[in-house]
Scaffold this active site. Structure first.
Site, PDB file in Angstrom:
ATOM      1  N   LYS A  35       0.842  -1.208   0.000  1.00 48.69           N
ATOM      2  CA  LYS A  35       0.000   0.000   0.000  1.00 48.69           C
ATOM      3  C   LYS A  35       0.874   1.253   0.000  1.00 48.69           C
ATOM      4  CE  LYS A  35      -0.281  -0.294   5.019  1.00 48.69           C
ATOM      5  NZ  LYS A  35      -1.089  -0.806   6.153  1.00 48.69           N
ATOM      6  N   TYR A 262      18.352  28.692  11.421  1.00 48.77           N
ATOM      7  CA  TYR A 262      17.186  29.395  11.961  1.00 48.77           C
ATOM      8  C   TYR A 262      17.081  29.199  13.468  1.00 48.77           C
ATOM      9  CZ  TYR A 262      15.244  30.175   7.285  1.00 48.77           C
ATOM     10  OH  TYR A 262      15.026  30.592   6.007  1.00 48.77           O
TER      11      TYR A 262
HETATM   12  C1  LIG Z   1      -0.313  -1.953   6.630  1.00 41.81           C
HETATM   13  C2  LIG Z   1      -0.870  -3.238   7.076  1.00 41.81           C
HETATM   14  C3  LIG Z   1      -0.024  -4.316   7.369  1.00 41.81           C
HETATM   15  C4  LIG Z   1       1.477  -4.218   7.343  1.00 41.81           C
HETATM   16  O1  LIG Z   1       1.932  -3.688   8.551  1.00 41.81           O
HETATM   17  P1  LIG Z   1       3.502  -3.535   8.857  1.00 41.81           P
HETATM   18  O2  LIG Z   1       3.563  -3.049  10.242  1.00 41.81           O
HETATM   19  O3  LIG Z   1       4.016  -2.539   7.875  1.00 41.81           O
HETATM   20  O4  LIG Z   1       4.091  -4.867   8.663  1.00 41.81           O
HETATM   21  C5  LIG Z   1      -0.597  -5.529   7.685  1.00 41.81           C
HETATM   22  N1  LIG Z   1      -1.956  -5.655   7.751  1.00 41.81           N
HETATM   23  C6  LIG Z   1      -2.782  -4.633   7.507  1.00 41.81           C
HETATM   24  C7  LIG Z   1      -4.242  -4.847   7.603  1.00 41.81           C
HETATM   25  C8  LIG Z   1      -2.280  -3.392   7.175  1.00 41.81           C
HETATM   26  O5  LIG Z   1      -3.112  -2.381   6.928  1.00 41.81           O
END
Ligand SMILES: *Cc1c(COP(=O)(O)O)cnc(C)c1O
Length: 368
Positions: A35, A262
Protein backbone atom coordinates in the site's frame (compact mmCIF):
# COMPACT_ATOMS: atom_id res chain seq x y z
CA UNK A 1 22.80 20.19 -13.07
CA UNK A 2 19.87 19.02 -10.97
CA UNK A 3 20.28 19.12 -7.18
CA UNK A 4 22.33 16.15 -6.05
CA UNK A 5 19.57 14.71 -3.85
CA UNK A 6 18.17 11.29 -4.71
CA UNK A 7 16.38 8.23 -3.39
CA UNK A 8 17.87 4.99 -4.66
CA UNK A 9 15.61 1.96 -4.48
CA UNK A 10 17.00 -1.57 -4.60
CA UNK A 11 14.56 -4.33 -5.67
CA UNK A 12 17.18 -6.99 -4.82
CA UNK A 13 16.89 -5.93 -1.16
CA UNK A 14 13.11 -6.41 -1.36
CA UNK A 15 13.63 -9.91 -2.77
CA UNK A 16 16.13 -10.65 0.02
CA UNK A 17 13.67 -9.51 2.70
CA UNK A 18 10.78 -11.47 1.18
CA UNK A 19 12.93 -14.59 1.27
CA UNK A 20 13.96 -13.84 4.84
CA UNK A 21 10.30 -13.78 5.92
CA UNK A 22 9.65 -16.96 3.96
CA UNK A 23 12.50 -18.69 5.81
CA UNK A 24 11.22 -17.43 9.14
CA UNK A 25 7.69 -18.66 8.40
CA UNK A 26 8.15 -21.71 6.18
CA UNK A 27 4.55 -22.87 6.70
CA UNK A 28 2.86 -19.53 5.97
CA UNK A 29 1.91 -17.89 2.71
CA UNK A 30 3.77 -14.59 2.52
CA UNK A 31 1.71 -11.65 1.29
CA UNK A 32 3.79 -8.45 1.35
CA UNK A 33 1.87 -5.21 1.85
CA UNK A 34 2.48 -2.73 -0.96
CA UNK A 35 0.00 0.00 0.00
CA UNK A 36 0.93 3.69 -0.15
CA UNK A 37 2.89 3.13 -3.35
CA UNK A 38 4.96 0.40 -1.72
CA UNK A 39 5.59 2.46 1.42
CA UNK A 40 6.88 5.34 -0.71
CA UNK A 41 9.34 3.23 -2.72
CA UNK A 42 7.20 3.10 -5.89
CA UNK A 43 5.31 -0.03 -6.94
CA UNK A 44 6.91 -0.16 -10.38
CA UNK A 45 10.40 0.38 -8.96
CA UNK A 46 10.30 -2.49 -6.48
CA UNK A 47 8.06 -4.85 -8.45
CA UNK A 48 10.95 -7.06 -9.60
CA UNK A 49 11.73 -7.81 -5.96
CA UNK A 50 8.29 -9.27 -5.26
CA UNK A 51 8.46 -12.32 -7.50
CA UNK A 52 8.79 -14.84 -4.66
CA UNK A 53 5.79 -13.49 -2.76
CA UNK A 54 2.70 -15.70 -2.66
CA UNK A 55 0.23 -12.81 -2.87
CA UNK A 56 0.22 -9.02 -2.48
CA UNK A 57 -1.89 -6.84 -0.19
CA UNK A 58 -2.84 -3.26 -1.02
CA UNK A 59 -5.56 -0.74 -0.18
CA UNK A 60 -5.77 1.34 -3.34
CA UNK A 61 -7.66 -0.19 -6.23
CA UNK A 62 -5.57 1.86 -8.71
CA UNK A 63 -2.53 0.16 -7.22
CA UNK A 64 -4.13 -3.23 -7.83
CA UNK A 65 -4.68 -2.23 -11.47
CA UNK A 66 -1.01 -1.21 -11.77
CA UNK A 67 0.08 -4.57 -10.35
CA UNK A 68 -1.99 -6.41 -12.95
CA UNK A 69 -0.54 -4.19 -15.72
CA UNK A 70 2.93 -5.08 -14.49
CA UNK A 71 2.03 -8.71 -14.96
CA UNK A 72 1.28 -9.84 -11.39
CA UNK A 73 -0.96 -12.90 -11.77
CA UNK A 74 -0.99 -14.25 -8.20
CA UNK A 75 -3.62 -13.10 -5.69
CA UNK A 76 -4.09 -9.45 -4.73
CA UNK A 77 -5.97 -8.69 -1.50
CA UNK A 78 -7.65 -5.32 -0.92
CA UNK A 79 -7.02 -4.65 2.78
CA UNK A 80 -9.96 -2.34 3.44
CA UNK A 81 -12.30 -4.09 1.03
CA UNK A 82 -14.40 -2.39 -1.61
CA UNK A 83 -15.64 1.14 -0.99
CA UNK A 84 -18.58 1.22 -3.43
CA UNK A 85 -20.32 -0.65 -6.26
CA UNK A 86 -17.82 0.56 -8.87
CA UNK A 87 -15.00 -0.78 -6.72
CA UNK A 88 -16.68 -4.18 -6.49
CA UNK A 89 -16.91 -4.31 -10.27
CA UNK A 90 -13.27 -3.31 -10.72
CA UNK A 91 -12.15 -5.73 -8.02
CA UNK A 92 -13.79 -8.60 -9.90
CA UNK A 93 -12.32 -7.46 -13.23
CA UNK A 94 -8.86 -7.29 -11.65
CA UNK A 95 -9.39 -10.72 -10.03
CA UNK A 96 -8.80 -9.29 -6.57
CA UNK A 97 -9.70 -10.82 -3.24
CA UNK A 98 -10.74 -8.53 -0.42
CA UNK A 99 -11.39 -7.87 3.23
CA UNK A 100 -14.91 -7.58 4.58
CA UNK A 101 -15.00 -5.70 7.86
CA UNK A 102 -18.62 -4.58 8.24
CA UNK A 103 -22.21 -5.62 7.54
CA UNK A 104 -22.64 -3.41 4.47
CA UNK A 105 -19.65 -5.09 2.81
CA UNK A 106 -21.10 -8.48 3.72
CA UNK A 107 -24.45 -7.60 2.12
CA UNK A 108 -22.64 -6.46 -1.03
CA UNK A 109 -21.48 -10.04 -1.51
CA UNK A 110 -25.04 -11.27 -1.72
CA UNK A 111 -25.82 -8.83 -4.52
CA UNK A 112 -22.61 -9.77 -6.29
CA UNK A 113 -23.38 -13.50 -6.20
CA UNK A 114 -26.63 -12.96 -8.07
CA UNK A 115 -24.79 -12.78 -11.37
CA UNK A 116 -22.16 -14.97 -13.01
CA UNK A 117 -18.69 -13.82 -12.01
CA UNK A 118 -15.47 -14.04 -14.01
CA UNK A 119 -13.64 -14.28 -10.66
CA UNK A 120 -14.91 -15.71 -7.41
CA UNK A 121 -13.09 -13.76 -4.70
CA UNK A 122 -11.59 -15.18 -1.55
CA UNK A 123 -13.00 -13.13 1.32
CA UNK A 124 -10.89 -12.12 4.31
CA UNK A 125 -13.31 -11.63 7.20
CA UNK A 126 -11.88 -9.12 9.60
CA UNK A 127 -12.33 -9.83 13.29
CA UNK A 128 -11.76 -6.97 15.73
CA UNK A 129 -9.84 -8.74 18.47
CA UNK A 130 -8.81 -5.61 20.34
CA UNK A 131 -7.32 -3.07 17.97
CA UNK A 132 -10.74 -1.40 17.68
CA UNK A 133 -10.14 -0.03 14.25
CA UNK A 134 -11.70 -2.25 11.56
CA UNK A 135 -13.57 -5.50 11.97
CA UNK A 136 -16.53 -7.25 13.50
CA UNK A 137 -16.84 -7.37 17.28
CA UNK A 138 -16.94 -10.69 19.06
CA UNK A 139 -20.62 -11.74 18.94
CA UNK A 140 -21.18 -10.45 15.39
CA UNK A 141 -18.07 -12.26 14.21
CA UNK A 142 -19.53 -15.67 14.94
CA UNK A 143 -22.71 -14.76 13.07
CA UNK A 144 -20.71 -13.40 10.13
CA UNK A 145 -18.51 -16.50 10.05
CA UNK A 146 -21.52 -18.82 9.99
CA UNK A 147 -23.19 -16.79 7.27
CA UNK A 148 -20.08 -16.46 5.11
CA UNK A 149 -19.13 -20.10 5.49
CA UNK A 150 -22.52 -21.14 4.18
CA UNK A 151 -22.66 -18.43 1.50
CA UNK A 152 -19.27 -19.28 0.02
CA UNK A 153 -19.96 -23.04 -0.08
CA UNK A 154 -23.35 -22.48 -1.67
CA UNK A 155 -21.91 -20.21 -4.37
CA UNK A 156 -18.72 -22.14 -4.99
CA UNK A 157 -16.48 -19.31 -3.76
CA UNK A 158 -13.09 -20.10 -2.19
CA UNK A 159 -13.04 -20.88 1.51
CA UNK A 160 -12.68 -17.56 3.40
CA UNK A 161 -9.83 -16.44 5.65
CA UNK A 162 -10.28 -15.15 9.19
CA UNK A 163 -8.09 -12.15 9.73
CA UNK A 164 -7.14 -9.80 12.53
CA UNK A 165 -4.54 -7.13 13.17
CA UNK A 166 -2.15 -6.97 16.13
CA UNK A 167 -2.39 -3.82 18.22
CA UNK A 168 0.85 -3.83 20.20
CA UNK A 169 3.08 -6.00 18.11
CA UNK A 170 5.58 -3.21 17.52
CA UNK A 171 6.24 -2.78 21.24
CA UNK A 172 7.57 -6.30 21.69
CA UNK A 173 11.22 -7.22 21.75
CA UNK A 174 12.59 -9.85 19.37
CA UNK A 175 11.27 -13.32 20.17
CA UNK A 176 9.40 -12.09 23.21
CA UNK A 177 5.75 -13.00 23.72
CA UNK A 178 3.49 -9.99 23.93
CA UNK A 179 0.42 -10.65 26.09
CA UNK A 180 -2.05 -8.70 23.94
CA UNK A 181 -0.92 -10.48 20.76
CA UNK A 182 -1.34 -13.84 22.48
CA UNK A 183 -4.85 -12.92 23.58
CA UNK A 184 -5.77 -11.65 20.10
CA UNK A 185 -4.48 -14.90 18.62
CA UNK A 186 -6.44 -16.98 21.14
CA UNK A 187 -9.66 -15.12 20.40
CA UNK A 188 -9.24 -15.70 16.68
CA UNK A 189 -8.44 -19.39 17.00
CA UNK A 190 -11.44 -19.91 19.30
CA UNK A 191 -13.95 -18.89 16.59
CA UNK A 192 -12.12 -19.91 13.39
CA UNK A 193 -13.73 -22.81 11.50
CA UNK A 194 -11.14 -25.56 11.02
CA UNK A 195 -11.17 -25.37 7.25
CA UNK A 196 -10.66 -21.59 7.16
CA UNK A 197 -7.14 -20.17 7.01
CA UNK A 198 -5.98 -17.48 9.45
CA UNK A 199 -4.14 -14.23 8.74
CA UNK A 200 -2.58 -12.31 11.62
CA UNK A 201 1.07 -11.39 11.25
CA UNK A 202 2.17 -7.93 10.24
CA UNK A 203 5.95 -7.30 10.28
CA UNK A 204 6.13 -7.23 14.05
CA UNK A 205 4.14 -10.44 14.33
CA UNK A 206 6.29 -12.19 11.72
CA UNK A 207 9.58 -11.06 13.28
CA UNK A 208 8.79 -11.25 16.98
CA UNK A 209 6.32 -14.11 17.35
CA UNK A 210 6.04 -16.11 14.12
CA UNK A 211 4.12 -18.83 15.96
CA UNK A 212 1.17 -16.43 16.26
CA UNK A 213 1.34 -15.09 12.70
CA UNK A 214 -1.10 -17.51 11.06
CA UNK A 215 -1.43 -19.21 7.67
CA UNK A 216 -1.22 -16.05 5.56
CA UNK A 217 1.07 -13.27 6.80
CA UNK A 218 1.01 -9.59 5.83
CA UNK A 219 4.49 -8.16 6.34
CA UNK A 220 4.82 -4.51 5.33
CA UNK A 221 7.65 -2.43 6.71
CA UNK A 222 10.12 -5.33 7.06
CA UNK A 223 9.88 -6.04 3.33
CA UNK A 224 11.42 -2.60 2.81
CA UNK A 225 14.21 -3.39 5.26
CA UNK A 226 12.97 -1.33 8.19
CA UNK A 227 11.28 -2.44 11.40
CA UNK A 228 8.08 -1.59 13.23
CA UNK A 229 9.87 -0.33 16.32
CA UNK A 230 13.22 1.20 17.12
CA UNK A 231 14.91 -2.22 16.78
CA UNK A 232 17.32 -1.67 13.91
CA UNK A 233 16.62 -3.86 10.92
CA UNK A 234 20.14 -5.30 10.99
CA UNK A 235 19.17 -7.15 14.20
CA UNK A 236 16.76 -9.11 12.05
CA UNK A 237 19.15 -9.30 9.09
CA UNK A 238 16.95 -7.26 6.80
CA UNK A 239 18.36 -5.12 3.99
CA UNK A 240 17.20 -1.52 3.58
CA UNK A 241 15.56 -1.09 0.17
CA UNK A 242 15.91 2.69 0.06
CA UNK A 243 18.94 4.91 0.36
CA UNK A 244 18.11 8.58 0.65
CA UNK A 245 21.17 10.71 -0.02
CA UNK A 246 22.45 14.07 -1.16
CA UNK A 247 25.72 15.98 -1.19
CA UNK A 248 27.54 18.72 0.66
CA UNK A 249 27.11 21.99 -1.25
CA UNK A 250 29.03 24.31 1.11
CA UNK A 251 31.28 24.20 4.16
CA UNK A 252 31.37 26.89 6.84
CA UNK A 253 34.21 27.26 9.28
CA UNK A 254 32.67 28.18 12.60
CA UNK A 255 34.11 29.52 15.81
CA UNK A 256 33.19 28.76 19.38
CA UNK A 257 30.13 30.84 20.30
CA UNK A 258 28.79 31.04 16.72
CA UNK A 259 25.29 29.77 16.02
CA UNK A 260 23.99 27.87 13.01
CA UNK A 261 20.68 28.12 11.18
CA UNK A 262 17.19 29.39 11.96
CA UNK A 263 16.51 30.20 15.57
CA UNK A 264 20.26 29.89 16.22
CA UNK A 265 19.51 26.44 17.55
CA UNK A 266 23.01 25.04 17.18
CA UNK A 267 25.57 26.75 19.35
CA UNK A 268 29.14 26.03 18.36
CA UNK A 269 31.08 24.73 21.40
CA UNK A 270 34.49 24.50 19.74
CA UNK A 271 35.91 25.82 16.48
CA UNK A 272 34.99 23.48 13.69
CA UNK A 273 33.28 22.91 10.36
CA UNK A 274 29.64 22.80 9.40
CA UNK A 275 28.59 21.14 6.14
CA UNK A 276 25.53 22.38 4.29
CA UNK A 277 23.63 19.50 2.71
CA UNK A 278 21.21 19.83 -0.22
CA UNK A 279 18.23 18.31 1.56
CA UNK A 280 15.46 19.94 3.54
CA UNK A 281 11.97 19.37 4.78
CA UNK A 282 10.61 20.09 1.28
CA UNK A 283 12.40 16.88 0.26
CA UNK A 284 10.83 14.84 3.04
CA UNK A 285 13.54 15.07 5.70
CA UNK A 286 11.77 15.81 9.01
CA UNK A 287 12.05 19.44 10.10
CA UNK A 288 11.84 18.38 13.73
CA UNK A 289 15.05 16.31 13.50
CA UNK A 290 16.93 17.28 16.66
CA UNK A 291 20.61 18.14 16.87
CA UNK A 292 22.58 14.92 16.89
CA UNK A 293 20.39 13.00 14.43
CA UNK A 294 22.96 10.97 12.48
CA UNK A 295 23.85 11.27 8.81
CA UNK A 296 26.74 9.43 7.11
CA UNK A 297 29.59 11.35 5.49
CA UNK A 298 32.89 9.90 4.20
CA UNK A 299 32.50 6.75 6.28
CA UNK A 300 31.62 8.50 9.54
CA UNK A 301 28.58 9.73 11.41
CA UNK A 302 27.93 13.45 10.97
CA UNK A 303 25.30 14.73 13.41
CA UNK A 304 22.61 17.24 12.46
CA UNK A 305 23.60 20.65 13.84
CA UNK A 306 20.89 23.28 13.67
CA UNK A 307 17.33 23.36 12.43
CA UNK A 308 16.49 21.66 9.13
CA UNK A 309 15.29 24.27 6.65
CA UNK A 310 13.22 23.90 3.49
CA UNK A 311 16.01 23.05 1.05
CA UNK A 312 19.08 22.59 3.21
CA UNK A 313 20.29 21.13 6.45
CA UNK A 314 23.52 21.49 8.37
CA UNK A 315 25.65 18.75 9.86
CA UNK A 316 28.77 18.92 12.01
CA UNK A 317 31.79 17.59 10.12
CA UNK A 318 34.43 18.95 12.52
CA UNK A 319 35.81 15.46 13.05
CA UNK A 320 35.59 14.41 9.38
CA UNK A 321 38.52 16.07 7.60
CA UNK A 322 37.67 14.41 4.28
CA UNK A 323 34.25 16.01 4.18
CA UNK A 324 34.18 18.57 1.39
CA UNK A 325 31.88 20.13 -1.17
CA UNK A 326 30.63 17.25 -3.31
CA UNK A 327 30.95 14.61 -0.55
CA UNK A 328 28.00 12.26 -0.52
CA UNK A 329 25.71 12.41 2.53
CA UNK A 330 23.52 9.43 3.38
CA UNK A 331 20.41 10.62 5.20
CA UNK A 332 19.16 7.09 5.71
CA UNK A 333 19.83 3.75 4.08
CA UNK A 334 22.63 1.24 4.36
CA UNK A 335 24.66 2.94 7.12
CA UNK A 336 22.03 5.01 8.89
CA UNK A 337 18.87 2.93 9.44
CA UNK A 338 15.69 4.90 8.78
CA UNK A 339 14.44 3.49 12.11
CA UNK A 340 17.23 5.33 13.93
CA UNK A 341 16.47 8.66 12.24
CA UNK A 342 12.76 8.15 12.90
CA UNK A 343 13.34 7.29 16.55
CA UNK A 344 15.36 10.48 17.03
CA UNK A 345 12.54 12.43 15.42
CA UNK A 346 9.81 10.87 17.57
CA UNK A 347 8.23 8.97 14.71
CA UNK A 348 8.56 5.65 12.90
CA UNK A 349 10.40 4.70 9.73
CA UNK A 350 7.09 4.20 7.90
CA UNK A 351 6.31 7.92 8.05
CA UNK A 352 9.72 8.95 6.73
CA UNK A 353 9.73 6.41 3.89
CA UNK A 354 6.22 7.40 2.78
CA UNK A 355 7.02 11.11 2.87
CA UNK A 356 9.84 11.46 0.33
CA UNK A 357 8.71 14.57 -1.56
CA UNK A 358 7.75 14.52 -5.24
CA UNK A 359 10.68 16.76 -6.19
CA UNK A 360 13.21 14.07 -5.17
CA UNK A 361 14.37 12.03 -8.18
CA UNK A 362 14.30 8.27 -7.72
CA UNK A 363 16.72 5.74 -9.17
CA UNK A 364 16.51 1.98 -9.27
CA UNK A 365 19.72 0.05 -8.70
CA UNK A 366 19.51 -3.68 -8.20
CA UNK A 367 22.41 -4.93 -6.12
CA UNK A 368 22.76 -7.92 -3.80
C1 LIG B 1 -0.31 -1.95 6.63
C2 LIG B 1 -0.87 -3.24 7.08
C3 LIG B 1 -0.02 -4.32 7.37
C4 LIG B 1 1.48 -4.22 7.34
O1 LIG B 1 1.93 -3.69 8.55
P1 LIG B 1 3.50 -3.53 8.86
O2 LIG B 1 3.56 -3.05 10.24
O3 LIG B 1 4.02 -2.54 7.88
O4 LIG B 1 4.09 -4.87 8.66
C5 LIG B 1 -0.60 -5.53 7.69
N1 LIG B 1 -1.96 -5.65 7.75
C6 LIG B 1 -2.78 -4.63 7.51
C7 LIG B 1 -4.24 -4.85 7.60
C8 LIG B 1 -2.28 -3.39 7.18
O5 LIG B 1 -3.11 -2.38 6.93
Amino acid sequence: MPRPIRAVVNPAAIAFNVNKIKQLLPKSLVMPVVKANAYGHGLERIFAGLMNADALAILEIEGAARLRQLGWSKPIVLLEGCFDAADLQTAIELKCDWVVHNDAQLRDLEVLAQRPLAHKPQIYLKFNTGMNRLGFQEPQTSTAIAWLDQFTSRNGWPCPVLMTHFANADEAQPRQREPMAQSQFDRLIRVKPVRWQSSLGNSAGCLNFPELAGDIVRPGICIYGATPGPNAAANYELKPAMTFSSQIIAIQSVKQGDTVGYGSRWQVLADGRIAVVACGYADGYPRHAPDGTPTWVEGQVAPVAGRVSMDMMTVDVSSIPNAQVGSSVELWGEHIPVDVVADRCGTIGYELLCAIAPRVPFQVVSKD
